[in-house]
Design a protein around this motif. Structure first.
Motif, PDB file in Angstrom:
ATOM      1  N   GLY A  45       1.620  13.899   8.194  1.00 14.21           N
ATOM      2  CA  GLY A  45       1.038  14.560   7.035  1.00 14.21           C
ATOM      3  C   GLY A  45       1.573  14.058   5.713  1.00 14.21           C
ATOM      4  N   VAL A  46       2.672  13.287   5.748  1.00 12.79           N
ATOM      5  CA  VAL A  46       3.207  12.722   4.508  1.00 12.79           C
ATOM      6  C   VAL A  46       2.459  11.420   4.212  1.00 12.79           C
ATOM      7  N   ALA A  47       2.007  11.253   2.978  1.00 11.15           N
ATOM      8  CA  ALA A  47       1.240  10.060   2.607  1.00 11.15           C
ATOM      9  C   ALA A  47       2.082   8.792   2.766  1.00 11.15           C
ATOM     10  N   ASP A  48       1.447   7.739   3.252  1.00 15.69           N
ATOM     11  CA  ASP A  48       2.122   6.454   3.465  1.00 15.69           C
ATOM     12  C   ASP A  48       1.341   5.371   2.706  1.00 15.69           C
ATOM     13  N   PRO A  49       1.477   5.320   1.374  1.00 16.55           N
ATOM     14  CA  PRO A  49       0.686   4.373   0.584  1.00 16.55           C
ATOM     15  C   PRO A  49       0.987   2.914   0.933  1.00 16.55           C
ATOM     16  N   GLU A  50       2.242   2.628   1.301  1.00 20.11           N
ATOM     17  CA  GLU A  50       2.594   1.247   1.649  1.00 20.11           C
ATOM     18  C   GLU A  50       1.825   0.824   2.913  1.00 20.11           C
ATOM     19  N   GLY A  51       1.797   1.724   3.905  1.00 19.24           N
ATOM     20  CA  GLY A  51       1.033   1.435   5.122  1.00 19.24           C
ATOM     21  C   GLY A  51      -0.457   1.316   4.828  1.00 19.24           C
ATOM     22  N   ALA A  52      -0.983   2.230   4.012  1.00 15.67           N
ATOM     23  CA  ALA A  52      -2.416   2.223   3.708  1.00 15.67           C
ATOM     24  C   ALA A  52      -2.828   0.948   2.981  1.00 15.67           C
ATOM     25  N   ASN A  53      -1.995   0.504   2.032  1.00 18.83           N
ATOM     26  CA  ASN A  53      -2.317  -0.718   1.296  1.00 18.83           C
ATOM     27  C   ASN A  53      -2.205  -1.952   2.173  1.00 18.83           C
ATOM     28  N   THR A  54      -1.225  -1.949   3.079  1.00 16.01           N
ATOM     29  CA  THR A  54      -1.083  -3.090   3.986  1.00 16.01           C
ATOM     30  C   THR A  54      -2.283  -3.154   4.924  1.00 16.01           C
ATOM     31  N   LEU A  55      -2.721  -1.987   5.404  1.00 19.17           N
ATOM     32  CA  LEU A  55      -3.925  -1.941   6.243  1.00 19.17           C
ATOM     33  C   LEU A  55      -5.126  -2.528   5.493  1.00 19.17           C
ATOM     34  N   LYS A  56      -5.293  -2.102   4.236  1.00 23.97           N
ATOM     35  CA  LYS A  56      -6.416  -2.579   3.431  1.00 23.97           C
ATOM     36  C   LYS A  56      -6.345  -4.100   3.267  1.00 23.97           C
ATOM     37  N   THR A  57      -5.158  -4.599   2.958  1.00 21.11           N
ATOM     38  CA  THR A  57      -5.001  -6.044   2.746  1.00 21.11           C
ATOM     39  C   THR A  57      -5.254  -6.830   4.028  1.00 21.11           C
ATOM     40  N   LEU A  58      -4.728  -6.326   5.154  1.00 20.30           N
ATOM     41  CA  LEU A  58      -4.951  -7.038   6.421  1.00 20.30           C
ATOM     42  C   LEU A  58      -6.436  -7.073   6.770  1.00 20.30           C
ATOM     43  N   ARG A  59      -7.143  -5.961   6.475  1.00 20.29           N
ATOM     44  CA  ARG A  59      -8.588  -5.970   6.731  1.00 20.29           C
ATOM     45  C   ARG A  59      -9.284  -7.021   5.862  1.00 20.29           C
ATOM     46  N   LEU A  60      -8.871  -7.114   4.597  1.00 16.78           N
ATOM     47  CA  LEU A  60      -9.453  -8.125   3.711  1.00 16.78           C
ATOM     48  C   LEU A  60      -9.148  -9.543   4.197  1.00 16.78           C
ATOM     49  N   LEU A  61      -8.030  -9.704   4.892  1.00 15.50           N
ATOM     50  CA  LEU A  61      -7.663 -11.029   5.408  1.00 15.50           C
ATOM     51  C   LEU A  61      -8.425 -11.366   6.690  1.00 15.50           C
ATOM     52  N   GLY A  62      -9.231 -10.427   7.185  1.00 10.35           N
ATOM     53  CA  GLY A  62     -10.054 -10.745   8.338  1.00 10.35           C
ATOM     54  C   GLY A  62      -9.752  -9.927   9.585  1.00 10.35           C
ATOM     55  N   PHE A  63      -8.703  -9.107   9.562  1.00 11.81           N
ATOM     56  CA  PHE A  63      -8.394  -8.252  10.719  1.00 11.81           C
ATOM     57  C   PHE A  63      -9.230  -6.984  10.597  1.00 11.81           C
ATOM     58  N   SER A  64     -10.545  -7.151  10.775  1.00 11.70           N
ATOM     59  CA  SER A  64     -11.464  -6.088  10.385  1.00 11.70           C
ATOM     60  C   SER A  64     -11.480  -4.920  11.368  1.00 11.70           C
TER      61      SER A  64
END
Lengths: 82, 82
Positions: free
Chosen positions: A12-31
């Motif tokens: 329940g605690v926000a994890d912005p570092e994880g969320a941003n890394t997820l977003k970046t990895l998706r942009l890199l092609g790990f869709s």
């Protein structure tokens, strides 16, 4: 004895570092990536051969310094028997 | 499949976060403590059930985003078989 202490955010605690890394990895092609969580790990060499005593010391370190009990949990793992 | 990717500093690279944590823990009374190393961990849920494919994807993520090859190594561990 070598211990690995992993500090993770409570549910329940926000994890912005994880969320941003997820977003970046998706942009890199790990869709198809589903989730990325960010954690902090400490490898600690304690001066005892007793696994119980080593774990007790590591728990005290987490309570007193390494973890923030309001938002974080910790896991302790023994890496060797030496 | 859940993977744990641990990013650690290469041998010989200074770890001021680990060194300061060691110093602080000693001041808190853990006087026999020998070494503290600071690491970064990512828990990553990938959309495959093939452990080989999951590991291949995680290695590519490390090479392309998660690790700095000049100063960092990485370890990949599978956390479940699901």
């Amino acid at each position: 004895m070598l211990l690995e202490v992993t500090i993770r955010l409570k549910k329940g605690v926000a994890d912005p570092e994880g969320a941003n890394t997820l977003k970046t990895l998706r942009l890199l092609g790990f869709s198809t990536l589903q989730e990325v969580k960010s954690l902090k790990t400490w490898r600690i060499e304690v001066d005892t051969r007793d696994p119980g005593e080593a774990r007790r010391q590591a728990e005290e370190m987490c309570r007193r310094l390494l973890a923030n009990p309001v938002i974080q949990d910790y896991e302790i793992r023994t890496l060797d028997g030496g």
